[in-house]
Design a protein around this motif. Sequence first.
Motif, short mmCIF file in Angstrom:
data_model
loop_
_atom_site.label_atom_id
_atom_site.label_comp_id
_atom_site.label_asym_id
_atom_site.label_seq_id
_atom_site.Cartn_x
_atom_site.Cartn_y
_atom_site.Cartn_z
N GLU A 1 43.52 50.93 33.26
CA GLU A 1 44.92 51.09 33.64
C GLU A 1 45.08 50.58 35.06
O GLU A 1 44.32 50.95 35.95
N LYS B 1 49.79 59.89 29.02
CA LYS B 1 49.33 58.51 29.18
C LYS B 1 48.50 58.12 27.97
O LYS B 1 47.82 58.94 27.37
N LEU C 1 48.23 47.66 31.57
CA LEU C 1 46.85 47.67 31.11
C LEU C 1 46.21 46.32 31.42
O LEU C 1 46.87 45.29 31.40
#
Length: 205
Positions: free
Chosen positions: A175, A137, A181
């Motif tokens: 997140e 991530k 986002l």
Amino acid sequence: FGCPASPNPKPPQTALGKCQNRTITADGSKAEWPKSAPQYKNSETGTKIWISNNAAQLGLLAEIKNPDMARQLTQGGLILSVQTREKDAKPFSIHLKGRTPFRSRGRAGDGPDKDAPKDHKPSAPPNTAQAKLPEPKPDIKLPDTLVVIYPFSSGPVTMSMEEARATGIALGLAEAGRHTLVFEAAISLDAIFFDVPHIAGTVID
């Protein structure tokens, strides 16, 4: 809104902010924002932007659901500018640096076969030959510092996030699901007009 750094820049788009009485805390959450349609939407980049203001602050909320755009924000950084339309004034700008891409901390040869000869090919564990490692991530943590350019300042000012909040510049990044986002900014009007005469009715872009 515009993207001047784009290889094929499109004309800027105008979006009007909505006045609201709530105070934005800029924690990367949409909870304080009214459930209304975004003032800006781009399906190509998966970006939605909401703008609001009250008598004390200007707020901005951006939701990005495009992995490439999310990677660009986390690794390439961003610039948020506010133009006051004062004569000879530079835009009030906030520059956030990006973070380097994720890299494994392991070194070549540190695995279970590190003592094997160099021409030895490690054998794959049973039933894992086709297994794929999950993609890391993006690091969504905000940088430790930011750079601010004031309308009539002689040069950029670097400050920590704590110092920025003390001056009325609050930012949040979080997140909100897979490849999503949320960027949030709450900027005190006193911070924007730090060295600009604050006149009622002043137009800002």
